[in-house]
Design a protein around this motif. Structure first.
Motif, PDB file in Angstrom:
ATOM      1  N   PHE A  60       0.751  -1.101   0.030  1.00 58.53           N
ATOM      2  CA  PHE A  60       0.173  -0.055   0.019  1.00 58.53           C
ATOM      3  C   PHE A  60       0.835   1.177  -0.086  1.00 58.53           C
ATOM      4  O   PHE A  60       2.100   1.147   0.257  1.00 58.53           O
ATOM      5  CB  PHE A  60      -0.834  -0.091   1.191  1.00 58.53           C
ATOM      6  CG  PHE A  60      -0.278  -0.083   2.618  1.00 58.53           C
ATOM      7  CD1 PHE A  60       0.176   0.933   3.250  1.00 58.53           C
ATOM      8  CD2 PHE A  60      -0.125  -1.643   3.122  1.00 58.53           C
ATOM      9  CE1 PHE A  60       0.919   0.792   4.453  1.00 58.53           C
ATOM     10  CE2 PHE A  60       0.451  -1.672   4.222  1.00 58.53           C
ATOM     11  CZ  PHE A  60       0.857  -0.513   4.932  1.00 58.53           C
ATOM     12  N   GLU A  61       0.231   2.331  -0.226  1.00 59.42           N
ATOM     13  CA  GLU A  61       1.047   3.705  -0.399  1.00 59.42           C
ATOM     14  C   GLU A  61       1.606   3.847   0.817  1.00 59.42           C
ATOM     15  O   GLU A  61       1.036   3.778   2.046  1.00 59.42           O
ATOM     16  CB  GLU A  61       0.123   4.826  -0.770  1.00 59.42           C
ATOM     17  CG  GLU A  61      -0.324   4.684  -2.129  1.00 59.42           C
ATOM     18  CD  GLU A  61      -1.553   4.084  -2.224  1.00 59.42           C
ATOM     19  OE1 GLU A  61      -1.857   3.184  -1.262  1.00 59.42           O
ATOM     20  OE2 GLU A  61      -2.424   4.446  -3.095  1.00 59.42           O
ATOM     21  N   PRO A 104       5.382  -0.581   4.199  1.00 62.02           N
ATOM     22  CA  PRO A 104       3.974  -0.591   3.358  1.00 62.02           C
ATOM     23  C   PRO A 104       3.664  -1.949   2.779  1.00 62.02           C
ATOM     24  O   PRO A 104       3.541  -1.970   1.453  1.00 62.02           O
ATOM     25  CB  PRO A 104       4.429   0.789   2.421  1.00 62.02           C
ATOM     26  CG  PRO A 104       5.946   0.478   2.435  1.00 62.02           C
ATOM     27  CD  PRO A 104       6.401   0.123   3.623  1.00 62.02           C
ATOM     28  N   GLU A 127      -4.478  -5.909  -2.563  1.00 67.34           N
ATOM     29  CA  GLU A 127      -4.336  -4.624  -2.553  1.00 67.34           C
ATOM     30  C   GLU A 127      -5.588  -3.385  -2.738  1.00 67.34           C
ATOM     31  O   GLU A 127      -5.628  -2.316  -2.103  1.00 67.34           O
ATOM     32  CB  GLU A 127      -3.297  -4.189  -3.493  1.00 67.34           C
ATOM     33  CG  GLU A 127      -1.975  -4.750  -3.092  1.00 67.34           C
ATOM     34  CD  GLU A 127      -0.756  -4.561  -4.270  1.00 67.34           C
ATOM     35  OE1 GLU A 127       0.477  -4.681  -3.971  1.00 67.34           O
ATOM     36  OE2 GLU A 127      -1.272  -3.927  -5.293  1.00 67.34           O
ATOM     37  N   ARG A 128      -6.385  -3.903  -3.655  1.00 68.90           N
ATOM     38  CA  ARG A 128      -7.485  -3.235  -4.176  1.00 68.90           C
ATOM     39  C   ARG A 128      -8.591  -3.143  -2.924  1.00 68.90           C
ATOM     40  O   ARG A 128      -9.399  -1.934  -2.872  1.00 68.90           O
ATOM     41  CB  ARG A 128      -8.388  -3.802  -5.259  1.00 68.90           C
ATOM     42  CG  ARG A 128      -9.257  -2.788  -5.898  1.00 68.90           C
ATOM     43  CD  ARG A 128      -9.839  -3.433  -7.283  1.00 68.90           C
ATOM     44  NE  ARG A 128     -10.096  -4.768  -7.223  1.00 68.90           N
ATOM     45  CZ  ARG A 128      -9.414  -5.593  -8.008  1.00 68.90           C
ATOM     46  NH1 ARG A 128      -8.118  -5.286  -8.613  1.00 68.90           N
ATOM     47  NH2 ARG A 128      -9.659  -6.804  -7.882  1.00 68.90           N
ATOM     48  N   VAL A 137      -7.704  -3.399   0.360  1.00 72.11           N
ATOM     49  CA  VAL A 137      -7.255  -2.701   1.532  1.00 72.11           C
ATOM     50  C   VAL A 137      -6.962  -1.218   1.454  1.00 72.11           C
ATOM     51  O   VAL A 137      -7.319  -0.552   2.473  1.00 72.11           O
ATOM     52  CB  VAL A 137      -5.950  -3.282   2.019  1.00 72.11           C
ATOM     53  CG1 VAL A 137      -4.677  -2.911   1.173  1.00 72.11           C
ATOM     54  CG2 VAL A 137      -5.482  -3.041   3.550  1.00 72.11           C
ATOM     55  N   ARG A 138      -7.074  -0.672   0.277  1.00 77.71           N
ATOM     56  CA  ARG A 138      -6.645   0.673  -0.152  1.00 77.71           C
ATOM     57  C   ARG A 138      -7.771   1.489   0.548  1.00 77.71           C
ATOM     58  O   ARG A 138      -7.496   2.565   1.167  1.00 77.71           O
ATOM     59  CB  ARG A 138      -6.306   0.707  -1.343  1.00 77.71           C
ATOM     60  CG  ARG A 138      -5.639   2.288  -1.712  1.00 77.71           C
ATOM     61  CD  ARG A 138      -5.182   2.471  -3.105  1.00 77.71           C
ATOM     62  NE  ARG A 138      -4.200   1.570  -3.487  1.00 77.71           N
ATOM     63  CZ  ARG A 138      -4.314   0.589  -4.077  1.00 77.71           C
ATOM     64  NH1 ARG A 138      -5.580   0.127  -4.901  1.00 77.71           N
ATOM     65  NH2 ARG A 138      -2.995  -0.050  -4.456  1.00 77.71           N
ATOM     66  N   LEU A 155      -7.737   1.874   4.452  1.00 80.17           N
ATOM     67  CA  LEU A 155      -6.556   2.557   4.829  1.00 80.17           C
ATOM     68  C   LEU A 155      -7.015   4.018   4.592  1.00 80.17           C
ATOM     69  O   LEU A 155      -6.805   4.929   5.352  1.00 80.17           O
ATOM     70  CB  LEU A 155      -5.325   2.360   4.338  1.00 80.17           C
ATOM     71  CG  LEU A 155      -4.885   0.950   4.799  1.00 80.17           C
ATOM     72  CD1 LEU A 155      -3.555   0.725   3.865  1.00 80.17           C
ATOM     73  CD2 LEU A 155      -4.498   1.138   6.370  1.00 80.17           C
TER      74      LEU A 155
END
Length: 698
Positions: free
Chosen positions: A265-266, A299, A320-321, A323-324, A327
Motif C-alpha cells: 500500500f502507499e 508498506p 491491494e484493491r 485494503v486501500r 486505509l
C-alpha cells in the motif's frame, strides 16, 4: 479381538472460522467418550477440521463390545409360583425373555421380599451397529449456538451438509446423518479439485485429500504451514511478520490449501498510528503486517490465499484493491478527529446510553472520575491528573475513528490526548484504563491508568449488580467476569494494597439505583472469581507459579476476611509455605479439634484466661507458651509477615500436644472448663487472624 480403523467425515458449507477448533475438539471428545462408555478399545485418535469439513480417524477400533455380564430382577417369588409351586405366567415370561428355563433362575431375598433373578452373559454389540448412534449424539452435542435448516429437509446444523463419509475398515457404515446418506466419497478443494475422491480405507484419508484433493485436513499442520510460509516470505524481504496467534487460528480456519501472497500500500499511510494500520490489516482484512527488525512498519503485507492461482499478480492486485479504501477511510477519520480537542467530545457522551437505568456514558464517566480520585489518593497517584484522565478516558468513543474501528477505543484517545499537548502520563492512562483486556494481557504501567482502570471496572460491577442483572450461566453481556478478574489481576500482580471492600462500597453508593445487597454481592462475586484466578493458573502465569494452592487453603484464608486481595495473596503464600513444615499437620489437626470443642461447648468460654485457675502443668505450660509467642505474632501480623507469624505459632506444637494428652477440657467444674475453653479460644484466635486451619483437610 479383531480391530479396524474407523473414519467419519462431515462435509459442509463453510463453517464459522472462530468456532472451528471448538467444533473439532467437541466432536472428537464426544465420540471418544462414547467408545469408552461402550467398552470399545482403540488405538490413536486423530481429528481434522477445515472450512468445509469435520473429520475423525480412530485407529484399531475393536469390532465388537466384550461379552457383558447381565443381572436382571424378575417378579416376586410370591407372584412367580402358584400354591402348588408351579410357575405362573409371570415367571415363564421372565424366563423366556432371559432365554433360560424357569429352573435356571435364582431366588434372592431383597429387603422385605424374595425375587427371581437371572444372572448370565450376553454377547457385546457389533461396533458397526453402535457407530451411527455415537456420531449422531456427538453432532447433536456440538457447541452450536444457532442451527439452520436448508432445502426441503428437517435436518438442522450450523451449516448445510453435503456429504458424509463413514468407513469401518473397507466397509461403509450405513447411516443417514443430518439428512445425508453415508458413503466412502469425500471431496477435495472447491476450485482446484472439486471431483469426488473415493476412499478405500480410513488410513488413506489425509494423504488422499492432500495429494488428490489439494486439501490439508489437519488443522495444526495447516497452521504450521501458514506460519512457516509467512515467516519465510517476510525473511526474504529482510523483514519479520507480526504473527498474532488468534489471527493464525482464524486464517487457518478460512483456507484448505494456504498460499502466501505479498501485497503493498502507499507509504503515506505509514503516517497513521501503528495500531490503526495493524488493526486494518489484521482485524479487518486478515493480513499479516510486516515490520523491519527495529520495529518500523513497512508498506507491505502478506495475505493467505486459498488456492494456487495461475495468475498470482491478479490475486495480489485484488488484495491491494480491498485494503486501500480501508486505509483511506482510516486516514480521513484520523485527520477529522484531530481537528477538535479530545475534551470537546465529553458533552457528546451524555447522548450515549451505558445502561437504561444507570444512565449515559457521560454519567458513568463522572462516577469513574469520583471513584478514581479516591483510589488515586490511596495508591499514590496524582489525584488531579487521575480525575482529568477519567474525564477524558471515554471521549474517543464518540470519535469517528473509534466509530469505525471499535477495537481501538482507548488507543485513539491516547493519541488524541498527546496531540492536544496533555501530559504523557495522562495520555498513557487513557490507553491503559482498558487493561487488561483479557487473560494474559498487559497491565497498566502508570498509577493514573491503574486508578481509572480499577474505578471503571468497579463502577460497572456495582451498577449491574445494583439493577439485579448479575451474570447467569454463560450469559455475561456486560463482561462482569472479565471485569472481576481484571480487578484481581490489577491489585495482586501490581502489588497494590487496597481495601477492595471499601472501594466497592463507594462504587455502589454512587449508583443512581439504590441497592442494600449490591455491595455484598459484588464482593462475593469477585471472591468467587478469585478462586478461579488461583486454581486455574498455569505454570508461568503472571500471578506467579512459585507456589500452588487449593480450594481448602483459599477457604481457610477467606475465613479471616482479608479486605485486600494483596493481603489475601500474602496469607496464601505464607500458608502454602507453612503446610510444608513438619509441625503443620499436627497443628492443623489441633485446630480442627479446637474448633470442634468450641463449637460443641454448651457454655461460652471465658473472655480471657484466668492464670489462677490453671491447675495442670500441661495447661500452665501451654498458657505460658501462648503468652510468650503472642507479642512476636502480633508484631509479624502488623507488618503482614504471615510466614513469620506462622513460624512463631508452630512453636506451640509440643505444648498443644501435651495439653490434649494430659488435660480434660470439659472438666466437671464450670470455672475450670470455661478457663480451658478460653485458652483454646486464644489459640484459635491467633491462628484465625491469618487463616482458619480447621478448614484444611487431614
Amino acid at each position: 479381538m479383531s480391530t479396524r480403523d474407523f473414519l467419519f467425515e462431515l462435509g459442509t458449507e463453510e463453517l464459522p472460522p472462530k468456532a472451528l477448533r471448538d467444533l473439532e475438539s467437541a466432536l472428537r471428545d464426544h465420540v471418544v467418550a462414547s467408545l469408552a462408555a461402550a467398552g470399545l478399545g482403540h488405538g490413536g485418535v486423530e481429528s481434522f477440521a477445515t472450512p468445509r469439513r469435520l473429520a475423525l480417524l480412530v485407529r484399531a477400533l475393536a469390532t465388537e463390545q466384550p461379552r457383558q455380564q447381565v443381572r436382571r430382577r424378575g417378579p416376586p417369588v410370591q407372584a412367580a409360583f402358584d400354591a402348588n409351586g408351579a410357575p405362573t405366567r409371570a415367571a415363564s415370561a421372565f424366563a423366556v425373555s432371559c432365554g433360560v428355563p424357569v429352573a435356571a433362575l435364582e431366588r434372592v431375598r431383597e429387603g422385605k421380599g424374595e425375587f427371581l433373578y437371572f444372572s448370565g452373559e450376553k454377547p457385546g454389540a457389533s461396533t458397526v451397529s453402535l457407530l451411527p448412534g455415537f456420531v449422531q449424539a456427538a453432532l447433536d452435542a456440538l457447541p452450536v449456538p444457532k442451527r439452520m435448516r436448508w432445502g426441503a429437509g428437517s435436518a438442522e446444523f450450523v451449516r448445510p451438509v453435503h456429504w458424509v463419509v463413514m468407513l469401518f475398515g473397507s466397509e461403509v457404515v450405513e447411516a443417514t446423518l443430518l439428512g445425508v446418506r453415508s458413503g466412502r466419497s469425500t471431496r477435495g478443494h472447491r476450485f482446484m479439485a472439486p471431483s469426488a475422491i473415493e476412499l478405500a480405507a480410513p488410513a488413506d484419508y489425509a494423504e488422499a485429500l492432500r495429494d488428490r484433493g489439494k486439501v490439508i485436513p489437519d488443522f495444526a499442520a495447516r497452521r504450521e504451514r501458514i506460519r512457516s510460509e509467512v515467516e519465510r516470505r517476510a525473511a526474504a524481504r529482510g523483514a519479520r511478520a507480526i504473527l498474532s496467534e488468534a489471527l493464525l487460528d482464524e486464517v487457518t480456519a478460512l483456507v484448505e490449501w494456504p498460499v502466501a501472497i505479498e501485497g503493498g500500500f502507499e507509504a503515506r499511510f505509514l503516517e497513521l498510528p501503528r495500531e490503526v494500520l495493524i488493526s486494518t490489516l489484521q482485524d479487518h482484512q486478515r493480513y499479516f503486517p510486516l515490520e523491519t527488525p527495529d520495529g518500523r512498519l513497512l508498506p507491505t503485507f502478506l495475505a493467505v490465499s486459498n488456492l494456487e492461482s495461475r495468475d498470482p499478480a491478479q490475486v495480489r492486485a485484488g488484495n491491494e484493491r480491498v485494503v486501500r479504501p480501508r486505509l483511506a477511510d482510516a486516514e480521513f477519520f484520523y485527520r477529522q478527529d484531530l481537528k477538535a480537542p479530545l475534551a470537546s467530545r465529553a458533552a457528546a457522551l451524555d447522548g450515549v446510553t451505558f445502561q437504561a437505568r444507570l444512565g449515559s456514558i457521560g454519567d458513568k464517566s463522572r462516577r469513574i472520575e469520583s471513584l478514581s480520585a479516591s483510589i488515586a489518593s490511596k495508591i499514590g497517584a496524582d489525584v488531579s491528573l487521575t480525575k482529568q484522565c477519567a474525564r477524558l478516558a471515554k471521549c474517543d468513543l464518540v470519535s469517528q475513528m473509534v466509530g469505525e474501528f471499535p477495537e481501538l477505543q482507548g488507543i485513539m484517545g491516547s493519541y488524541y490526548a498527546a496531540a492536544d499537548g496533555l501530559p504523557a502520563e495522562l495520555a498513557q492512562g487513557i490507553r491503559e484504563h482498558y487493561l487488561p483486556r483479557g487473560a494474559g494481557d498487559a497491565l497498566p504501567a502508570t498509577r493514573v491508568g491503574l486508578a481509572v482502570a480499577l474505578a471503571d471496572r468497579l463502577d460497572t460491577l456495582a451498577g449491574i449488580f445494583a439493577i439485579g442483572q448479575k451474570p447467569t450461566g454463560a450469559k455475561d453481556p456486560f463482561g462482569l467476569r472479565r471485569a472481576a478478574i481484571g480487578v484481581l489481576r490489577l491489585l495482586i500482580e501490581l502489588r497494590i494494597d487496597l481495601d477492595l471492600r471499601g472501594c466497592i462500597d463507594e462504587a455502589v453508593a454512587a449508583q443512581p439505583v439504590r441497592s442494600e445487597t449490591a455491595a455484598d454481592e459484588v464482593h462475593q462475586y469477585i471472591l468467587e472469581r478469585l478462586r478461579a484466578y488461583y486454581l486455574e493458573r498455569r505454570p508461568g502465569d503472571a500471578a506467579g507459579s512459585e507456589f500452588t494452592t487449593s480450594s481448602d487453603q483459599l477457604d481457610a484464608v477467606l475465613a479471616a476476611a482479608p479486605r485486600s486481595p494483596l493481603d489475601l495473596d500474602a496469607r496464601l503464600r505464607a500458608l502454602a509455605g507453612f503446610l510444608g513444615e513438619p509441625a503443620a499437620a499436627a497443628l492443623t489437626a489441633a485446630n480442627k479439634r479446637i474448633a470442634n470443642i468450641l463449637r460443641k461447648s454448651q457454655a461460652g468460654p471465658a473472655t480471657r484466661v484466668d492464670h489462677a485457675l490453671l491447675r495442670e502443668p500441661a495447661e500452665r505450660a501451654l498458657a505460658a507458651a501462648v503468652e510468650r509467642c503472642r507479642g512476636p505474632v502480633e508484631q509479624a501480623l502488623a507488618r503482614r509477615d504471615y510466614a513469620a507469624a506462622l513460624a512463631e505459632l508452630a512453636t506451640l506444637r509440643s505444648d498443644v500436644d501435651a495439653f490434649f494428652d494430659a488435660v480434660m477440657v470439659n472438666d466437671p467444674e464450670p470455672s475450670l472448663r470455661a478457663n480451658r475453653l478460653a485458652l483454646l479460644g486464644e489459640i484459635a484466635d491467633l491462628f484465625g487472624r491469618i487463616a482458619d486451619l480447621s478448614r484444611l483437610p487431614g
